[in-house]
Design a protein around this motif. Structure first.
Motif, PDB file in Angstrom:
ATOM      1  N   PRO B 162      60.896  36.675  83.961  1.00  0.00           N
ATOM      2  CA  PRO B 162      60.313  35.160  83.303  1.00  0.00           C
ATOM      3  C   PRO B 162      61.528  34.630  82.896  1.00  0.00           C
ATOM      4  O   PRO B 162      60.682  33.477  82.521  1.00  0.00           O
ATOM      5  CB  PRO B 162      59.620  36.154  81.874  1.00  0.00           C
ATOM      6  N   LEU B 163      62.360  34.887  82.745  1.00  0.00           N
ATOM      7  CA  LEU B 163      63.455  33.452  82.688  1.00  0.00           C
ATOM      8  C   LEU B 163      63.164  32.664  83.748  1.00  0.00           C
ATOM      9  O   LEU B 163      64.340  33.103  85.007  1.00  0.00           O
ATOM     10  CB  LEU B 163      64.933  34.616  82.244  1.00  0.00           C
ATOM     11  N   THR B 182      62.258  30.210  79.062  1.00  0.00           N
ATOM     12  CA  THR B 182      61.165  30.787  80.426  1.00  0.00           C
ATOM     13  C   THR B 182      60.025  30.216  80.512  1.00  0.00           C
ATOM     14  O   THR B 182      60.128  28.802  80.283  1.00  0.00           O
ATOM     15  CB  THR B 182      60.437  32.236  79.488  1.00  0.00           C
ATOM     16  N   ALA B 184      57.066  30.423  81.190  1.00  0.00           N
ATOM     17  CA  ALA B 184      55.717  30.583  79.554  1.00  0.00           C
ATOM     18  C   ALA B 184      56.276  28.792  78.435  1.00  0.00           C
ATOM     19  O   ALA B 184      55.307  28.773  78.738  1.00  0.00           O
ATOM     20  CB  ALA B 184      55.974  31.869  78.798  1.00  0.00           C
TER      21      ALA B 184
END
Lengths: 510, 510
Positions: B162-163, B182, B184
């Protein structure tokens, strides 16, 4: 770090509340000569939500909504979302029997109904389902809401269910199916659309498609997320739409081909719609001559392919790319995937026809309460559309046929199976086949070939009256031919193409 | 239905691959007179990714990137994402010692380095860290890549971590801190920005901010998601930027105030930047006279407030709303929340100063390897920025002060604590206080008040030379005053305001 929470929490947020906080004075809605900001819309939705809560609507309830395209319907959509209820939008052209069937099928304990549709609503709801009547005309709704006690929404759960709506779509099996559309579906549809069509902060999206269809409903959620405006029309009157395009600053309009044709006939051009940057044209295959006529009028047409089951757009071709490939909806939205597969489910070669299969985050969660129908179309998250198409060498999609026998008449989908089921239910009918015949104004016209039972006497008038009791007006056969037998294939299947050809010939000579 | 999967999977997808599939021939990058489409960028990223894999970079590795703003750096960002490695972008103005410290702090087993920065890179990497040199000038990178063997990316895991990046930001505690950003974070930043600024399919975002700052890096990810173009400049030369604004069709440009001032001085106006629709102005508080000058030149300035820790924009005021409130960054992005709190953490009343606290999906996951620093700013997912501001009656944000003592010089953030730490490390220094003095061209200038140890002899030249060995050039004190004691408060704290005033007076008379 808790990435799951970071990822998904805005999808579960109250979007209208977030939008009203971010841009309270931005225009949300223009309808009936009035303008509503997001702040005002948020306030109205809160008041209606509190009233519905007071009337015993509960979070999680499935709630039928029988309303024309009016501000009250828009407020109701957002109020139900705030309440955590699931919207079940109902086609206002349905018969009471059809509405009753859908209310039951969707397990609705409540019906919200426009006063103008009270007769249909009451008959459909019967004794069993509480009906909540709302005035929708002019300022009547706002006045009614203002006069209600100021209930609170205290006690609403912080989390809302993932399901936004159950949207009925005509069924290939003879009965409508309720597509479960989640907030995530709407979110990814809105984002995918934005990443394809762009967003202008001053966009105004003209909605003349009914809000009970996904093509209309999705306009509301997009606008709410983008902070842009919806210009809402109740029904399609070319003069009113033209006037609105000329004076309301509409930048985008969603149309089906028959609507575009009628607007062109009434004088639509780049000059008469000065702010228009995009006509999103979907719902049925667009005729090349229509696209040429629109191009000659300087109109920016974006051909799109969409389905209820994919929360509207699957693929859209921007006008700037359309010149080389008129009629193709082009490539899918970002994160949506389109495959064309052969009868064995294997990828078809380029330019080779096959079934269109769609996957991605806009694909519905399934048909409500119908595991069998769901399993028939949704496999491993891939939606088997039943539509035939090809992908060309560039990966652009071309539509060959909407689900074989689907009839699109004036923008409404009619499944022959549903009409045939009703026809066959008549005691004097032995067999029936329903097809769509080309029609200048409506795109297609519903027509039927019927085999009466031996000894029976049957007239077209009687049969249409029988259908009218069961089916919405747009589904009724406009032309019926009585024959001794239907043309069959060697394996005993009805030859629909032959039926259509015979009916077209008869219509010509009628 | 599995809503989790539906929600988040596009955030974990390979965005460049998705974009290249959706619009392969759209312009992705304009730099050094060359134009790269998304299809070409995707191909280059795949080739570099395969080469890096061959050179033993592994998914999950943290990889330092020491490169100027060049196509090679853009390709490297996407190649590392494809590989599943975590980007650690390094400020090209750092000393070898500073780079070495960040590489170690971020646990980087590899360094990608431009050949032009090989001396710094080699000294920083030392014996321990493998350094991978890439030619970046002109067509050299593409030629080098084309000459490499065609390795494959087979064996890459389908899931990526995710990073996306660890981006170092100057630290209040004297050492830089690595903000974990991230995918996201980037996704929600791009979506929030789109829902505020809008997207035009033909947008071209001019990036003259370095890609090692979040303000530059975020431009890449936004463009990739939107399918729009980046016009990349290496460094800020007003003549080159003006030329590019006049001829490259730039529609948006991100600037810090000193850059805008220099462009205005060089002749920037609506007439000389015909396609420009937005100047995103951030990085430091904008002077009212600068905003007035820009308005007079017909320029559409959107004042923004952003941080590394929030993946760039927190709040942005659109030009159409700015006339009534020049200088305010307005309201937060959709789904981002801004609070202003008092010393006890309670919401401050409207128009009452307090600390700005940001929450929402763009807030970083924390500082890498620094639980203490993370806990000091991130509590319950809310980022305590240390910046002072107010919310007015409309909920619009006003910035009072960037984190008390933060110095912003020519767009670079300089924390006094870091410079003071280095000054105090000199054996002849007893105490030191570093402040920013107003400066016409650079916004602020680093200045220091130093107390030598008793008996010690110390010159400004010697002290600057000491600092130069430890600190990047933009952090060096440009003006040093030697005093017998620092002005202190009753409780013994240094009176920074008094120091700044005294230094400003001395500078005037110098």
């Amino acid at each position: 770090m808790n990435n799951d929470v970071i990822d998904s929490f805005p999808i579960g947020a109250d979007w209208l509340q977030a939008r009203a906080t971010a841009s309270p004075s931005a225009v949300a809605l223009m309808a009936g000569g009035r303008v509503y900001t997001y702040g005002q819309l948020d306030e109205l939705a809160s008041r209606l939500c509190a009233n519905l809560l007071h009337e015993n609507l509960m979070p999680g309830d499935h709630v039928g909504l029988l309303m024309p395209n009016a501000p009250a319907a828009v407020v109701a959509v957002f109020a139900l979302a705030r309440l955590g209820a699931v919207l079940v939008p109902l086609n206002t052209r349905l018969t009471p029997g059809e509405v009753a069937w859908q209310l039951q099928r969707a397990d609705c304990p409540h019906l919200l109904c426009a006063e103008s549709l009270a007769a249909t609503g009451r008959e459909a709801a019967g004794e069993r389902i509480p009906i909540h009547l709302l005035p929708v005309g002019g300022d009547a709704f706002a006045a009614w809401l203002a006069a209600r006690p100021a209930y609170t929404t205290n006690g609403l759960p912080a989390e809302r269910p993932p399901l936004q709506a159950i949207v009925f779509t005509s069924g290939t099996t003879g009965f409508p199916k309720g597509a479960m559309i989640t907030y995530a579906n709407h979110f990814w549809s809105a984002v995918g659309s934005a990443f394809k069509l762009g967003i202008r902060p001053d966009d105004r999206w003209l909605a003349c498609l009914p809000l009970y269809h996904v093509g209309g409903l999705a306009i509301l959620w997009r606008a709410c997320l983008y902070g842009t405006a919806v210009i809402l029309h109740d029904g399609f009157r070319p003069a009113a739409i033209l006037d609105s395009l000329a004076h309301d600053g509409a930048t985008i309009v969603s149309l089906v081909p028959t609507m575009l044709q009628r607007l062109l006939d009434a004088g639509l051009s780049a000059a008469t719609a000065p702010a228009l940057r995009l006509i999103l044209l979907g719902g049925a295959a667009a005729d090349p001559s229509l696209l040429a006529e629109a191009a000659n009028a300087g109109l920016p047409v974006a051909v799109t392919y969409g389905l209820t089951e994919t929360t509207s757009q699957v693929a859209t071709m921007m006008p700037s790319d359309a010149r080389a490939k008129p009629g193709s909806p082009g490539r899918p939205l970002l994160f949506t995937r389109v495959d064309v597969v052969d009868d064995d489910g294997r990828p078809a070669a380029a330019n080779t026809p096959g079934e269109i299969v769609v996957s991605g985050p806009t694909v519905m969660a399934g048909y409500y309460g119908d595991a069998e129908a769901t399993a028939a179309v949704l496999r491993d998250g891939r939606l088997h559309t039943g539509d035939a198409g090809t992908l060309d060498d560039d990966g652009d999609l071309w539509l060959l046929d909407r689900r074989g026998d689907l009839i699109v008449s004036g923008g409404e989908n009619v499944y022959p199976a549903e009409v045939e089921r009703v026809l066959r239910a008549h005691p004097a009918v032995a067999a029936a086949c329903v097809v769509g015949l080309p029609h200048a104004e409506w795109g297609q016209q519903v027509a039927a070939m019927v085999v009466p039972k031996e000894q029976a006497t049957l007239t077209e008038t009687e049969l249409v009256a029988h259908c009218r009791r069961e089916l919405a007006g747009y589904k009724l056969p406009r032309h019926i031919a009585f024959v001794e037998a239907l043309p069959l294939t060697g394996s005993g299947k009805v030859q629909r193409a032959a039926v259509a050809q015979l009916l077209a010939e008869r219509r010509e000579t009628a």
